[in-house]
Design an enzyme around this catalytic site. Structure first.
Site, PDB file in Angstrom:
ATOM      1  N   GLU A  17       0.811  -1.208   0.000  1.00  0.00           N
ATOM      2  CA  GLU A  17       0.000   0.000   0.000  1.00  0.00           C
ATOM      3  C   GLU A  17       0.853   1.270   0.000  1.00  0.00           C
ATOM      4  OE1 GLU A  17      -3.645  -0.531   2.663  1.00  0.00           O
ATOM      5  OE2 GLU A  17      -2.356  -2.181   3.298  1.00  0.00           O
ATOM      6  N   SER A 153      -6.662  -2.148   2.019  1.00  0.00           N
ATOM      7  CA  SER A 153      -6.946  -1.691   0.647  1.00  0.00           C
ATOM      8  C   SER A 153      -7.558  -2.778  -0.220  1.00  0.00           C
ATOM      9  CB  SER A 153      -5.680  -1.145  -0.021  1.00  0.00           C
ATOM     10  OG  SER A 153      -5.254   0.037   0.615  1.00  0.00           O
ATOM     11  N   TYR A 223      -9.345   3.678  -4.956  1.00  0.00           N
ATOM     12  CA  TYR A 223      -8.365   4.731  -5.203  1.00  0.00           C
ATOM     13  C   TYR A 223      -8.400   5.314  -6.616  1.00  0.00           C
ATOM     14  CZ  TYR A 223      -6.766   2.900  -0.797  1.00  0.00           C
ATOM     15  OH  TYR A 223      -6.718   2.487   0.503  1.00  0.00           O
ATOM     16  N   ARG A 262     -10.929   3.658  11.840  1.00  0.00           N
ATOM     17  CA  ARG A 262     -12.084   3.551  10.932  1.00  0.00           C
ATOM     18  C   ARG A 262     -12.551   2.103  10.946  1.00  0.00           C
ATOM     19  NH1 ARG A 262     -10.158   3.285   5.820  1.00  0.00           N
ATOM     20  NH2 ARG A 262     -10.822   1.116   5.749  1.00  0.00           N
ATOM     21  N   ASN A 279      -9.386  -0.202  10.982  1.00  0.00           N
ATOM     22  CA  ASN A 279      -8.148   0.330  10.417  1.00  0.00           C
ATOM     23  C   ASN A 279      -7.578   1.343  11.390  1.00  0.00           C
ATOM     24  OD1 ASN A 279      -6.288   1.926   8.801  1.00  0.00           O
ATOM     25  ND2 ASN A 279      -7.193   0.939   7.019  1.00  0.00           N
TER      26      ASN A 279
END
Length: 318
Positions: A17, A153, A223, A262, A279
């Site tokens: 990531e 991700s 993304y 999160r 997260n």
């Protein structure tokens, strides 16, 4: 002139990531500079420790994703250097970063999470893939969701709707980690709830609803601008939105997190939320969920980031 002095933003690293982390670091640096704070952005390479020792920052904002950014390793180094930093302590990171362990912890405090099987690569191969996968389907049914036990991700993650899709999903998962988490897939509305605690206790920002074009919130959907539609706040009944907020706060607290987190949640057709994962270093890019939630709450991201840095400085002083 800011009261914070010199702030270091850590971004990059060597995880899968890395590119996302660099984007998060740029965004955080920009909003902190907008708040009048002196910011330096650095990667985590061999020059980091000598640089910090030579010119210690007042505080560090960690925007590293995956690997050492979320498993507690870089935070352990920052503690060795006696540098205040935003985010959870190393031990809490290690627990939260391992998805099966995090599920066990939140389940112990009454949080609902999909039933799952944890399967290391060695077991998958040694006991015979065909026999093991058949038992998983017998136990959990279909559809399933397969993802690495660590990482983020959505790398290596996939939905399995038919039995013959499971072997390829496992192989794809093992490309990003040595252990797979296979969950019963819950059809529903995907939401993310960010939690902020700048010293007054954890508070949830509005839930953000995620609607991916292809139905799967994968790396590309996360993304690439335009691949996913977001609703902030989420289109949930008030009582369901509140249940999601409380779930995120409960998970944040049970896992011993601090400053920010999160929580990813799926809400089924009846309005029942299920905890998926948490997260400890939420994305801060232009398509990330915490910044969207902050905007929906009418809060300024630069002020949030600055307040978290101040909380880290106060914590270190205490």
């Amino acid at each position: 002139m800011s009261d914070l002095g010199h702030v270091l933003v850590l971004a990059g690293g060597l995880s899968y990531e890395r590119e996302v982390s660099l984007r998060s670091g740029r965004r955080v640096s920009e909003v902190l500079r907008a708040a009048g704070i002196d910011v330096e952005t650095r990667d985590t390479d061999a020059s980091l420790v000598p640089s910090v020792l030579a010119d210690p920052p007042d505080a560090v904002f960690v925007t590293l994703h995956g690997g050492s950014g979320e498993d507690g390793a870089i935070r352990s180094v920052l503690e060795l250097l006696s540098v205040p930093y935003v985010g959870a302590a190393p031990d809490a990171c290690r627990i939260a970063f391992d998805k099966p362990t995090a599920k066990t912890v939140v389940r112990s405090v009454g949080v609902r999470t999909p039933e799952a099987v944890v399967l290391p690569k060695e077991t998958f191969h040694d006991l015979g893939a065909t026999a093991v996968l058949a038992r998983i389907i017998d136990r959990l049914g279909l559809p399933l969701f397969v993802k690495p036990s660590r990482g983020g991700s959505a790398l290596g993650a996939s939905i399995v709707r038919k039995a013959d899709e499971l072997p390829a999903a496992m192989v794809g998962c093992f490309a990003y980690g040595d252990t797979a988490l296979v969950e019963r897939y819950i059809e529903g509305v995907e939401v993310a709830v960010s939690v902020i605690d700048a010293g007054d206790g954890p508070a949830a920002l509005p839930p953000v609803e995620i609607v991916a074009d292809e139905g799967v919130y994968d790396y590309s959907a996360r993304y690439t601008a335009g691949h996913t539609e977001f609703f902030a706040p989420a289109r949930l009944r008030p009582e369901v939105a509140e249940a999601c907020a409380q779930m995120a706060i409960t998970a944040h607290t049970a896992l011993g997190l601090r400053d920010l987190s999160r929580t990813d949640i799926i809400v089924d057709a009846s309005g029942q939320p299920y905890f998926l994962e948490v997260n400890v270093a939420p994305g801060m890019t232009e398509t990330s969920l915490l910044p969207m939630a902050a905007e929906a709450a009418g809060q300024d991201l630069s002020q949030i980031c600055a307040s978290l840095l101040r909380a880290a400085v106060r914590r270190a002083a205490a």
